[in-house]
Design a protein around this motif. Structure first.
Motif, PDB file in Angstrom:
ATOM      1  N   UNK A 109       3.861  -0.083   5.538  1.00 22.17           N
ATOM      2  CA  UNK A 109       3.679  -1.279   4.721  1.00 22.17           C
ATOM      3  C   UNK A 109       3.899  -2.549   5.534  1.00 22.17           C
ATOM      4  N   UNK A 110       4.812  -2.497   6.484  1.00 19.31           N
ATOM      5  CA  UNK A 110       5.156  -3.693   7.256  1.00 19.31           C
ATOM      6  C   UNK A 110       3.985  -4.209   8.094  1.00 19.31           C
ATOM      7  N   UNK A 111       3.122  -3.312   8.553  1.00 22.30           N
ATOM      8  CA  UNK A 111       2.024  -3.723   9.422  1.00 22.30           C
ATOM      9  C   UNK A 111       0.954  -4.527   8.679  1.00 22.30           C
ATOM     10  N   UNK A 112       1.060  -4.585   7.365  1.00 20.58           N
ATOM     11  CA  UNK A 112       0.071  -5.301   6.569  1.00 20.58           C
ATOM     12  C   UNK A 112       0.644  -6.546   5.915  1.00 20.58           C
ATOM     13  N   UNK A 113       1.719  -7.048   6.446  1.00 22.17           N
ATOM     14  CA  UNK A 113       2.316  -8.282   5.946  1.00 22.17           C
ATOM     15  C   UNK A 113       1.503  -9.482   6.435  1.00 22.17           C
ATOM     16  N   UNK A 171       7.286   3.122  -3.788  1.00 20.71           N
ATOM     17  CA  UNK A 171       6.140   3.357  -4.674  1.00 20.71           C
ATOM     18  C   UNK A 171       4.875   2.649  -4.217  1.00 20.71           C
ATOM     19  N   UNK A 172       4.838   2.164  -2.991  1.00 20.14           N
ATOM     20  CA  UNK A 172       3.646   1.506  -2.455  1.00 20.14           C
ATOM     21  C   UNK A 172       3.051   2.364  -1.355  1.00 20.14           C
ATOM     22  N   UNK A 173       1.778   2.734  -1.524  1.00 21.70           N
ATOM     23  CA  UNK A 173       1.088   3.570  -0.549  1.00 21.70           C
ATOM     24  C   UNK A 173       0.349   2.684   0.439  1.00 21.70           C
ATOM     25  N   UNK A 174       0.592   2.919   1.713  1.00 20.44           N
ATOM     26  CA  UNK A 174      -0.054   2.141   2.761  1.00 20.44           C
ATOM     27  C   UNK A 174      -0.434   3.076   3.898  1.00 20.44           C
ATOM     28  N   UNK A 221      -8.734  -4.129  12.265  1.00 19.88           N
ATOM     29  CA  UNK A 221      -8.123  -2.870  11.851  1.00 19.88           C
ATOM     30  C   UNK A 221      -6.753  -2.704  12.511  1.00 19.88           C
ATOM     31  N   UNK A 222      -5.737  -2.430  11.688  1.00 22.64           N
ATOM     32  CA  UNK A 222      -4.385  -2.244  12.227  1.00 22.64           C
ATOM     33  C   UNK A 222      -4.297  -0.900  12.932  1.00 22.64           C
ATOM     34  N   UNK A 223      -4.028  -0.916  14.236  1.00 22.54           N
ATOM     35  CA  UNK A 223      -4.050   0.304  15.025  1.00 22.54           C
ATOM     36  C   UNK A 223      -2.789   0.463  15.876  1.00 22.54           C
ATOM     37  N   UNK A 255      -4.058  -3.456   2.482  1.00 30.21           N
ATOM     38  CA  UNK A 255      -2.884  -2.614   2.296  1.00 30.21           C
ATOM     39  C   UNK A 255      -3.227  -1.130   2.363  1.00 30.21           C
ATOM     40  N   UNK A 256      -4.438  -0.763   1.942  1.00 32.90           N
ATOM     41  CA  UNK A 256      -4.830   0.642   1.885  1.00 32.90           C
ATOM     42  C   UNK A 256      -5.533   1.131   3.152  1.00 32.90           C
TER      43      UNK A 256
END
Length: 203
Positions: free
Chosen positions: A19-23, A58-61, A89-91, A120-121
């Motif tokens: 989740x942190x990589x999509x802040x 409860x957050x899917x990332x 794209x987060x890689x 986020x997804x």
């Protein structure tokens, strides 16, 4: 406090929640170019990309591991690598596999609109029903516009590393399963869904 203090949470096993990589962009310099540990269940392997997904609060990332890992969908993995986004794209690149265990393939996460299959997804296996397509032909390697039942737009992308050839849709409405991917162009970020096989395109 007189000024903001940035805090990054790392789990006891040294992994960073996906989740942190999509802040927000302002928070990303913490990790850009740094070696990080991540963990998650492999949702899909497409060519050199391994997509993993992880749930926190409860957050899917998800995120993409770029580089040969020789892992399979359904394996829970722990990977070390460099956080280096590419074309939106987060890689995680230059990966090293540190742990693996088969736990079972994840069920597609249901979303009701294409706007929920974005940043986020990225890396998450999703399913969205009642997608519309206006083109009579879907080629490989091209972002093809699709619409959900609310009029939101997105893209389907047939990757050459999957088991799908270019095809002529037999109908304009279908259900779609696939992994969420992102591609940056001169027009901005393009979010797309990549089906894994012909079974993921349900007419």
């Amino acid at each position: 406090l007189r000024r903001w203090v940035k805090i990054m949470v790392i789990r006891e096993d040294t992994t960073v929640p996906l989740l942190f990589f999509h802040k927000l962009l302002a928070e990303r310099p913490f990790l850009l170019g740094k070696n990080v540990n991540v963990r998650g269940v492999v949702s899909s392997v497409i060519g050199p990309k391994t997509y993993i997904q992880d749930t926190i609060r409860d957050t899917l990332s998800g995120i993409v591991i770029y580089g040969r890992l020789d892992v399979y969908p359904g394996e829970f993995v722990k990977v070390s690598g460099i956080f280096q986004p590419y074309r939106g794209l987060e890689e995680i690149v230059s990966p090293t596999l540190k742990y693996r265990e088969y736990v079972g393939e994840p069920s597609p996460f249901p979303v009701d609109r294409l706007t929920h299959a974005r940043e986020l997804r990225s890396g998450v296996l999703i399913r969205i029903d009642s997608i519309r397509i206006d083109t009579p032909y879907v080629p490989q390697g091209v972002n093809v516009r699709i619409r959900d039942k609310y009029g939101n737009t997105g893209n389907i992308f047939i990757d050459r590393y999957t088991y799908i050839d270019a095809f002529y849709p037999p109908d304009t409405i279908f259900d779609l399963i696939g992994v969420v991917d992102e591609d940056s162009t001169s027009a901005g970020n393009i979010y797309r869904i990549i089906p894994r096989s012909t079974r993921d395109i349900i007419f």
